[in-house]
Design an enzyme around this catalytic site. Structure first.
Site, short mmCIF file in Angstrom:
data_model
loop_
_atom_site.label_atom_id
_atom_site.label_comp_id
_atom_site.label_asym_id
_atom_site.label_seq_id
_atom_site.Cartn_x
_atom_site.Cartn_y
_atom_site.Cartn_z
N LYS A 83 -11.88 3.65 -6.86
CA LYS A 83 -10.37 3.65 -6.79
C LYS A 83 -10.01 2.52 -5.72
O LYS A 83 -10.47 2.41 -4.79
CB LYS A 83 -9.92 5.12 -6.14
CG LYS A 83 -8.57 5.50 -6.04
CD LYS A 83 -8.11 6.85 -5.62
CE LYS A 83 -6.74 7.15 -5.47
NZ LYS A 83 -6.56 8.28 -5.03
N SER A 158 -3.43 10.83 -8.41
CA SER A 158 -3.33 9.41 -8.10
C SER A 158 -4.58 8.73 -8.83
O SER A 158 -4.33 7.63 -9.02
CB SER A 158 -2.74 9.15 -6.73
OG SER A 158 -4.08 9.44 -5.99
N SER A 182 -5.50 14.81 -6.31
CA SER A 182 -5.62 13.44 -6.96
C SER A 182 -6.89 13.23 -7.73
O SER A 182 -6.83 12.37 -8.40
CB SER A 182 -5.37 12.17 -6.03
OG SER A 182 -3.94 11.97 -6.01
#
Ligand code: GLN
Length: 489
Positions: A83, A158, A182
């Site tokens: 990420k 997210s 997330s």
């Protein structure tokens, strides 16, 4: 499966073993996943950056070490997508924000150091909601990531890019971060495994801070065994994160075969309220039946303060965010706007650099912390947070693990919630309480809607009881075949 074409379908456990044994080169593994990404990424946009040369250079270095006779680490040659909120030396670190558009990290996060030491191959930077604020990956300043089961829908967020990279088998493993769901929510919406680790289990050194009392790093995978493998590499004490716990790291793989015979499973009635989609509810109820059939005992429990989770979370998270994001000021490492004086330098750099969702949260958090309102909002939220934690303490006095839905509904069409703040925030209603309480929780694939959208089941356990989660997920996985389904050919 031995053909190169099918290499991207192999588990991380098998790939690492084959690479360490010299049966496969790290380079051949890297090339297979790069080829996979070349064919499916154009329709999905999971990555903000995937530099084939950097991937191959790492793989070649690993092969060279093995050729010299060195013993390779537990993730030998395994690609891990990261990420783009977790610092990787000499790689971009945008956090999905214009304000960091050209920033390159000068150092490695703790988890990245661990991955390198384990001989993993860092495989690109995945898309995310700006500074991890969002539930759909649509607040990214750069691109919209699509759900591989239906590219007209969002993947959740997210950490949507990491979930999609794994779901579409562009990488066998990925790292994400959680503040309020997330990892679990995109894992559920994309049909993969995702683990929110206990607060303190994994060092956050090098992960850009959103809400420091909630943030945690965790793994994505396509099986419980692969999840355990990656968790074992990243877990453990690091003195550079003072909240990282001095707690021994168990052998997570050893918990996988233990079964659920006699395990006490609690079903929190507040997780099955009116807002939960009927197909989601039916899927989770079927999963509970499956676990019962495997020998688990189930009982009803109550988490009475669940309904306060969203207001408490959005006060605590935005308050901490308003402070953490003060560092992006146009002076230090961010994009700098032209300005005649210092005040305009700050306001223009931040005004141009941050997107609307981030600005909204900074304003809300600043308001909640301001003199005269602090007691009414932030302090009150912290008090209710304690009640939420006590709900879990009381439940875990009687049961080993809790089971419920992850997200109240399956993936919706792109654009359906991103402009409706309340609708977007309500998607987190069943995930934020675990973050507020600091416990561990995971999402595992549990079925599909009639329209073939994945649905995950959430397992929650007390702090540092990740082995209980993995053991339950592995037993469920062995009894079902949802995690073997693939979204695209
Ligand atoms: N959707 C939640 C938020 O927007 C959670 C995000 C996260 O866990 N990073 O804050």
């Amino acid at each position: 499966m031995s053909s190169v074409d099918a290499l991207h379908r192999e588990s991380a456990v098998d790939l690492a073993r084959a690479c360490a044994a010299g049966e496969r080169s790290a380079r051949s593994i890297a090339d297979a996943f790069l080829a996979r990404a070349a064919s499916v990424e154009p329709g999905l946009d999971a990555f903000l950056e995937l530099d084939a040369a950097r991937v191959r250079a790492q793989a070649d270095a690993i092969d060279a070490r093995r050729d010299r006779g060195e013993t390779l680490g537990p993730l030998a040659g395994v690609p891990v997508a990261i990420k783009d909120l977790i610092a990787e030396r000499d790689a971009p670190l945008t956090c999905g924000s214009r304000i960091l558009e050209n920033y390159v990290s000068p150092y490695d996060a703790h988890v990245i150091e661990r991955l390198r030491a384990a001989d993993a191959v860092l495989f690109g930077r995945t898309n995310l909601d700006e500074f991890a604020m969002g539930s759909t990956t649509e607040t990214s300043a750069f691109k919209v990531t699509k759900n591989p089961w239906d590219p007209a829908r969002f993947p959740g967020g997210s950490s949507g890019g990491s979930a999609v990279a794994v779901a579409a088998r562009m990488a066998p493993l990925a790292l994400g971060t959680e503040t309020g769901g997330s990892i679990r929510q995109p894992a559920s919406l994309c049909g993969v495994y995702g683990l929110k680790t206990t607060y303190g289990r994994v060092s956050r050194y090098g992960a850009a801070a959103y809400a420091s009392s909630l943030d945690q790093i965790g793994p994505f995978a396509t099986s419980a065994a692969d999840l355990a493998l990656l968790l074992g590499v990243i877990a453990g004490r690091d003195t550079r994160d003072s909240t990282s716990a001095d707690e021994p790291v168990p052998d997570y793989a050893a918990s996988l075969g233990q079964g659920v015979e006699g395990l006490r499973i609690g079903v929190p009635r507040e997780f099955f309220g009116d807002g939960v989609d009927p197909e989601v509810r039916a899927t989770v109820e079927r999963a509970i039946e499956t676990l019962r059939g495997l020998g688990a005992e189930t009982r009803d429990v109550s988490l009475p303060h669940t309904e306060y989770g969203i207001p408490v979370y959005y006060l605590v998270a935005t308050s901490e965010a308003s402070s953490n994001l003060a560092r992006y000021d146009g002076v230090h490492y961010t994009t700098r706007a032209d300005a005649p004086d210092l005040e305009h330098l700050y306001t223009r750099s931040r005004g141009d650099g941050f997107g609307l969702e981030v600005k909204k949260r900074i304003m809300l958090g600043t308001f909640a912390l301001s003199a005269g309102y602090y007691d009414a909002y932030y302090k009150k939220a912290q008090q209710v947070r304690t009640l939420i934690r006590r709900d879990f303490d009381a439940a875990f006095a009687d049961v080993d693990v809790l089971v419920g839905p992850v997200a109240p509904a399956p993936a919706a069409p792109l654009g359906a919630v991103v402009d409706d703040a309340l609708a977007m925030y309500m998607m987190d209603v069943l995930t934020v309480t675990a973050n507020l309480a600091g416990i561990c929780a995971l999402s595992c694939p549990a079925g599909f809607t009639e329209g073939r959208l994945p649905i995950g089941v959430q397992l929650l356990a007390p702090p540092f009881a990740e082995p209980t989660l993995l053991r339950t997920a592995a037993a469920f996985e062995a009894a079902t075949d949802y995690s073997r389904e693939e979204p695209i050919a």
